[in-house]
Design an enzyme around this catalytic site. Structure first.
Site, PDB file in Angstrom:
ATOM      1  N   ASN A 120     -19.931  21.858  27.750  1.00  0.00           N
ATOM      2  CA  ASN A 120     -19.425  20.514  28.004  1.00  0.00           C
ATOM      3  C   ASN A 120     -18.120  20.583  28.806  1.00  0.00           C
ATOM      4  OD1 ASN A 120     -19.208  17.474  27.339  1.00  0.00           O
ATOM      5  ND2 ASN A 120     -17.228  18.281  26.726  1.00  0.00           N
ATOM      6  N   GLU A 121     -18.178  20.176  30.064  1.00  0.00           N
ATOM      7  CA  GLU A 121     -17.028  19.897  30.947  1.00  0.00           C
ATOM      8  C   GLU A 121     -16.222  21.117  31.381  1.00  0.00           C
ATOM      9  OE1 GLU A 121     -16.288  15.207  29.815  1.00  0.00           O
ATOM     10  OE2 GLU A 121     -14.712  16.650  29.289  1.00  0.00           O
ATOM     11  N   ASN A 122     -16.675  22.321  31.076  1.00  0.00           N
ATOM     12  CA  ASN A 122     -15.860  23.487  31.423  1.00  0.00           C
ATOM     13  C   ASN A 122     -15.940  23.856  32.897  1.00  0.00           C
ATOM     14  OD1 ASN A 122     -15.087  23.591  28.765  1.00  0.00           O
ATOM     15  ND2 ASN A 122     -16.527  25.194  28.211  1.00  0.00           N
ATOM     16  N   GLY A 175     -13.793  21.364  34.371  1.00  0.00           N
ATOM     17  CA  GLY A 175     -12.412  21.671  34.039  1.00  0.00           C
ATOM     18  C   GLY A 175     -11.823  22.762  34.914  1.00  0.00           C
TER      19      GLY A 175
END
Length: 811
Positions: free
Chosen positions: A409-411, A414
């Site tokens: 999730n979102e890494n 990021g």
């Protein structure tokens, strides 16, 4: 035959000189709560008062005594949270450092005091960080250094309650000769035939070494068997013309028992049973004129996914029972949801979760457990990550509801956008997991399902990870910085996260904040608002459309819940109207893990917010929506049903006083799984700055017709300007309460509008904490009447109902 003994009773919890009774499965916090040694951390600001629990070491103790004629006895822990050392009769048994794995220890012939000593998760994380070095994290907690439920360390909707304990069942397994160590059913459908390829591995005792074993498999009356001279075998079964498993709304969910038996010439040694379903699943990720698609295809049918994101339903997951899973997931199904994404900062859920999804027709998108952080790829974490992934892919793959593995999730996003690259300075951060290790594991163990490297992810580094034109997209600029009308600014290929906050139900707040004089900024309210500038964003969201009330908590509460429902509806209606370019929306989020202001549709006490009712409307198979676009106002007729939709839509241009200034009947037709778009005639379109006119579109699915007392079965509205600029009359309506014959705990609330009544909403928990109603916000035209069924309230007066009713009032 293998014997199993569950080790549920007889445990105690030690800390220093203190000894408490322990419940297994459970955790330290729940044992301390049962002993009244800590206050409930969900109430008031008690969370801070129990922070010490997560920073101490704890020991679970039980006497282990067993007497078996079998050759081997294994002690099996399905979940240990998290860094533990185990001894039996004072001798080392093993160590663990992963909450998400199953552990097995040979205790043959060994008895005595069993101790499971849990180190503080903070100490374990610090030890790992000392080896790997620092990595960036969205939150100031060390969740990326320990294989533990990340949201235990707090999130922007969750408390910081760092747990320890035996959180899943523990048992003794007594067996001889051999046991089934791993069973992997690969289930596919080809040319109308269901194909089951069972790959199994056995573990043998010394006496069983070299012995010929037989494995038998049966499903849907089809049987096969194979001899094992080694430790592995493949059994293949072909099921003619099986009934296919479908997502809800597309067909039924038939499930078949798959039985595996291991035996030798002495008889059965071990058995394995799971339910499977026959279906095919794929993702269209092809390039087209709009970018790169991301469309789920089930049994050859392209699906617009109507999804919700799932977080752990309790900060103490052992408290979530099979019935609680069933209730929460049934609430999702009632909201016309067909996909649940298990988010990567939580846990791989219990089989009861996936069983319910199998039966309810809820597709499961399963994240691997990485969220919002840079994760070291060095030892000791790399080996844990691989073992964890292998364990859970094998454990979960029998479930037909599971349709997708997602790396994180979102890494990936990021790394590109959250200023990680400079501080990392070339250090590992998880990319090797998401683009290397995890896809290899899925390809090896579960090639029947697709894998995607992350959410969001554009498919490759050729595009920005969160590019809305490519792959999956997370839409958070709107909630964080913009008006919800800005959802209309783009058409992502698949919206895997978006959402809007609102407080929980009033009854939930009163339970969680006992004795507090509720206000948006009262101490308990602020403590139960974990999002950065959460109340500021709530207030700005209201103020863009409606007057922000001062010193009126009840009205603020209504307006923030209303704006949440409106905002999510705005996004879904817009994106659904652009199918098949946009192929899915997954709302953040379905549920809460405690009582909190959050993006959820179901609050921490299990009460539906108005958003839940709104999801039921906007996720229905058939939906009308009026879309302001560059070329003018468009009526979108959305038909996700399997049958054509032909209906008459009545368009009325109306004044704020209820007069009709223009009217037309449009005959519309939408083919199955399609969207039909019609330009609204110019003569019926209110001026874009009109404060006195609006447009109503009604369709009748039942035998009712225009002129009946209530709104259409399907209604869409278009107001050209924000509510605070529109010339609403003072809302006037009448309320009567009618008992439901033979049902003493139910009443019908009948509301008759004398004026335009915008977004009428009944908050049933104001009548009784146990009360619920069957509808959310409704807009009534003058002379219209609506009936709201309320259950769980008992007899109530019209005055009590009026106090629980709210609507837009800007005069």
């Amino acid at each position: 035959m293998k014997d199993v003994t569950q080790l549920t009773d007889g445990w105690c919890l030690r800390h220093g000189e203190d000894v408490l009774e322990a419940r297994v499965p459970g955790c330290v916090h729940t044992d301390l709560l049962a002993a009244q040694a800590i206050p409930d951390p969900y109430l008031g600001r008690n969370e801070a008062d129990v922070a010490w629990v997560g920073r101490r070491a704890w020991t679970y103790v039980r006497h282990l005594d067993h007497d078996s004629a079998h050759e081997r006895t294994d002690l099996v822990f399905e979940g240990l949270d998290t860094a533990a050392s185990l001894t039996l009769a004072g001798r080392p048994l093993g160590t663990t450092r992963n909450m998400h794995r199953t552990y097995r220890f040979d205790v043959t012939g060994r008895t005595g005091e069993l101790q499971v000593r849990f180190a503080s998760a903070y100490d374990e994380a610090a030890a790992v960080r000392a080896v790997t070095g620092e990595r960036p994290n969205v939150y100031p907690e060390p969740s990326q250094y320990i294989r533990k439920m990340a949201c235990n360390f707090g999130w922007d909707w969750g408390p910081t309650l760092v747990t320890a304990g035996i959180w899943r069942p523990v048992r003794l397994e007594h067996w001889s000769t051999a046991r089934l160590a791993e069973v992997r059913p690969l289930v596919t459908v080809a040319d109308g035939t269901g194909r089951v390829e069972v790959r199994l591995r056995v573990e043998r005792t010394a006496r069983g070494s070299g012995r010929t074993l037989r494995a038998r498999a049966e499903v849907a009356g089809v049987r096969t068997e194979a001899e094992l001279s080694g430790d592995e075998a493949v059994l293949r079964l072909n099921v003619p013309a099986p009934s296919l498993w479908w997502p809800r709304g597309y067909g039924d969910q038939p499930l078949y028992d798959l039985d595996i038996t291991l035996d030798d010439d002495t008889g059965p040694l071990d058995t394995w049973r799971r339910r499977i379903g026959f279906r095919t699943i794929g993702i269209d990720r092809s390039a087209d004129e709009h970018g790169t698609a991301f469309t789920l295809i089930v049994n050859g049918v392209r699906v617009f996914a109507r999804g919700v994101n799932w977080i752990p339903d309790d900060a103490f997951p052992a408290r979530v029972t099979p019935q609680r899973y069933r209730t929460r997931l049934s609430q999702a199904a009632e909201a016309n949801v067909d996909l649940v994404r298990v988010w990567g900062g939580g846990i791989y859920e219990d089989h009861a979760f996936y069983d319910a999804c199998d039966e309810l027709g809820l597709m499961v998108w399963q994240d691997f457990l990485f969220a919002c952080s840079a994760y070291p790829e060095e030892k000791p974490l790399r080996g844990e990550v691989e073992a964890e992934a292998r364990d859970n892919v094998v454990r979960l793959m029998p479930h037909p509801s599971l349709v997708l593995w997602n790396g994180n999730n979102e890494n990936l996003w990021g790394f590109r956008d959250w200023d990680w690259e400079a501080p990392l300075d070339g250090d590992s951060w998880g990319e090797g997991y998401y683009l290397g290790l995890l896809p290899r594991i899925v390809a090896e163990l579960d090639p029947t399902r697709p894998y995607t490297a992350g959410s969001p992810w554009s498919g490759s580094w050729d595009h920005h990870p969160n590019d809305p034109a490519h792959g999956t997209h997370h839409s958070w600029e709107v909630w964080n910085r913009q008006d919800y009308a800005e959802y209309r600014a783009s058409v992502p290929r698949f919206v895997a996260e978006f959402g809007w906050q609102a407080p929980p139900a009033l009854a939930t707040l009163r339970r969680a904040l006992p004795g507090e004089d509720l206000a948006p900024d009262s101490p308990g309210m602020l403590h139960h608002q974990k999002a950065e500038d959460g109340n500021g964003k709530l207030n700005r969201g209201v103020a863009r459309h409606l007057p922000l009330p001062e010193d009126d908590f009840d009205r603020w509460h209504y307006l923030t819940q209303l704006v949440q429902a409106r905002a999510v509806a705005e996004g879904i209606e817009h994106w659904r109207s652009h199918w098949p370019v946009c192929a899915g929306t997954i709302v953040w989020q379905l549920n809460d893990c405690w009582p909190v202001a959050s993006w959820s549709a179901i609050d921490g006490d299990g009460r539906p917010k108005p958003l839940h009712h709104e999801l039921r409307r906007v996720y229905a198979d058939r939906l009308l929506t009026l879309r302001p676009e560059a070329g003018g106002l468009v009526l979108a007729v959305i038909n996700q049903a399997a049958t054509p939709w032909r209906t008459s839509v009545v368009l009325r241009r109306m004044g704020a006083d209820g007069t009709t200034t223009g009217e037309a009947v449009v005959e519309v037709a939408a083919e199955p799984r399609s969207v039909a778009r019609f330009a609204v005639p110019t003569a019926l379109t209110p001026d874009e700055r009109s404060a006195k006119e609006f447009l109503v579109a009604d369709a009748w699915e039942s035998h009712r017709s225009p002129g009946d007392e209530g709104p259409g079965d399907l209604r869409a509205l278009h107001f050209p300007v924000p509510d605070k600029e529109f010339g609403y009359p003072r809302p006037v309506y009448d309320v009567i309460v009618e008992p439901v014959p033979g049902q003493g705990d139910r009443v019908d609330v009948v509301v008759s509008a004398r004026t335009l009544v915008r977004d009428l909403l009944l908050q049933p928990d104001r009548l009784d904490p146990a009360a619920a109603c069957d509808s959310g916000r409704q807009t009534l035209l003058p002379g219209e009447r609506t009936r709201i069924r309320v259950s769980g309230c008992g007899p109530v007066t019209a005055d009590a109902v009026k106090a629980a009713l709210f609507c837009v009032d800007v005069v």
